[in-house]
Motif scaffolding. Structure first.
Motif, PDB file in Angstrom:
ATOM      1  N   LYS A 147       0.810  -1.156  -0.073  1.00 51.79           N
ATOM      2  CA  LYS A 147      -0.067  -0.292  -0.041  1.00 51.79           C
ATOM      3  C   LYS A 147       0.804   1.172   0.056  1.00 51.79           C
ATOM      4  CE  LYS A 147      -4.169  -1.887   2.430  1.00 51.79           C
ATOM      5  NZ  LYS A 147      -4.963  -1.575   3.598  1.00 51.79           N
ATOM      6  N   ASP A 152      -2.821   4.383  -4.502  1.00 57.82           N
ATOM      7  CA  ASP A 152      -4.465   4.429  -4.863  1.00 57.82           C
ATOM      8  C   ASP A 152      -4.683   2.893  -5.740  1.00 57.82           C
ATOM      9  OD1 ASP A 152      -2.812   6.055  -6.769  1.00 57.82           O
ATOM     10  OD2 ASP A 152      -4.404   5.451  -8.154  1.00 57.82           O
ATOM     11  N   GLU A 155      -6.137  -0.227  -4.189  1.00 53.61           N
ATOM     12  CA  GLU A 155      -7.708  -0.451  -4.007  1.00 53.61           C
ATOM     13  C   GLU A 155      -8.164  -1.860  -4.109  1.00 53.61           C
ATOM     14  OE1 GLU A 155     -11.799   1.728  -5.058  1.00 53.61           O
ATOM     15  OE2 GLU A 155      -9.884   2.463  -6.049  1.00 53.61           O
ATOM     16  N   GLY A 156      -8.851  -2.269  -3.194  1.00 52.89           N
ATOM     17  CA  GLY A 156      -9.531  -3.556  -3.333  1.00 52.89           C
ATOM     18  C   GLY A 156      -8.698  -4.876  -2.837  1.00 52.89           C
TER      19      GLY A 156
END
Length: 315
Positions: A147, A152, A155-156
């Motif tokens: 991360k 971004d 994400e998920g």
């Protein structure tokens, strides 16, 4: 998309030519490069040979798949949910056969952080039992690290372990392919497996074999054991084609030169250093110049030397 033909020039390659400075090769996708067909039915999206970055989206390993005629087998979950989804998009462009199985080559982030995407598709995920333990023990930490660089693009992504594990081998007969996922023994990291296609004489080696980038030696990478596994189990496969964990498809001679022979060379230099009464502080700087052209040399050479010294000091 045209097949990547393993020409005589590739099979007789003698030097690594990859560069960390090469820009993203596939701007239309978060994949670093689009999949290429290595031999009929066997494809791989070749990742960057640099460390994972936001620019390469963490796609710095090879995401391979086999179009069997009765379904698709994927090797590596990918380093993020989005990478797994992007790979699936490419598979759908190539074939309407469904993905029926995913293998994780080990418990590292680039092999397993995309597992949550595949689990959402209802696809079984298979890994060695030691890799499953690594994911359970360290998956959260690995996810947080991803991360930080992927921001971004993470994400998920959540930690999803394998749905099935094995200890020695996992055999699949699907369509036109006999597929053997094998644990050959201790190598680069816990739970490393290879995917062997005996009828095609092709091995998807995972992190058993490197060539265009310098291999990393982790705290839990025991180089003497890796060499034994190589010599007694991996080399005797006699593979004609090798899709390594990182870098372009090649042959056994090439990965032997930059994996087996590098480990022998470095251990030899450290043995000379120890026998001469050298300590750890100087061990970092033993001569590794024959391998200085490899990608990630600057990041890894001194670390590798230090870890081998720490191992061999007690051998």
């Amino acid at each position: 998309m045209k097949p990547l033909l393993l020409t005589a020039a590739l099979l007789c390659a003698t030097a690594a030519t990859a560069s960390e400075q090469i820009a993203d090769k596939y701007p239309g996708s978060i994949l670093y490069d689009e999949p290429v067909e290595v031999i009929p039915g066997v494809w791989s999206a070749i990742g960057a040979t640099a460390p994972p970055t936001y620019e390469n989206s963490g796609h710095n390993n090879n995401l391979s798949f086999i179009v069997t005629g009765d379904g698709v087998v994927v090797i590596n979950g990918g380093a993020a949910y989005g990478l797994a989804r992007a790979l699936h998009d490419e598979i759908r462009r190539i074939t309407d056969q469904p993905v029926k199985l995913v293998f994780n080559e080990n418990g590292q982030g680039h092999a397993m952080l995309g597992n949550a995407y595949w689990a959402e598709q209802g696809v079984p995920i298979v890994a060695h039992e030691d890799a499953a333990h690594e994911i359970e023990e360290y998956g959260g930490t690995v996810l947080e690290g991803m991360k930080r660089y992927n921001r971004d693009k993470a994400e998920g992504t959540t930690v999803q372990g394998p749905t099935e594990t094995f200890s020695d081998e996992y055999i699949v007969d699907m369509g036109d392919f006999h597929i053997e996922a094998r644990y050959l023994g201790p190598a680069h990291s816990p739970g490393d497996i290879v995917v062997w296609l005996p009828e095609q004489s092709l091995v998807i080696s995972g992190d058993m074999a490197f060539h265009e980038r310098m291999l990393p030696i982790f705290q839990h990478t025991y180089t003497a054991d890796w060499l034994e596994t190589w010599e007694t189990e991996f080399e005797p496969l006699g593979a004609t084609y090798v899709i390594p964990g990182h870098g372009h498809p090649t042959n056994m001679a090439q990965v032997r030169r930059y994996t087996h022979d590098y480990l022998v060379y470095l251990r030899g230099k450290i043995r000379e250093h120890i026998d001469a009464g050298g300590d750890l502080s100087d061990a970092y700087y033993v001569d590794q110049s024959p391998y200085a052209h490899l990608d990630t040399y600057e990041e890894l050479a001194t670390k590798n030397a230090g870890r081998v010294y720490e191992q061999m000091e007690w051998e």
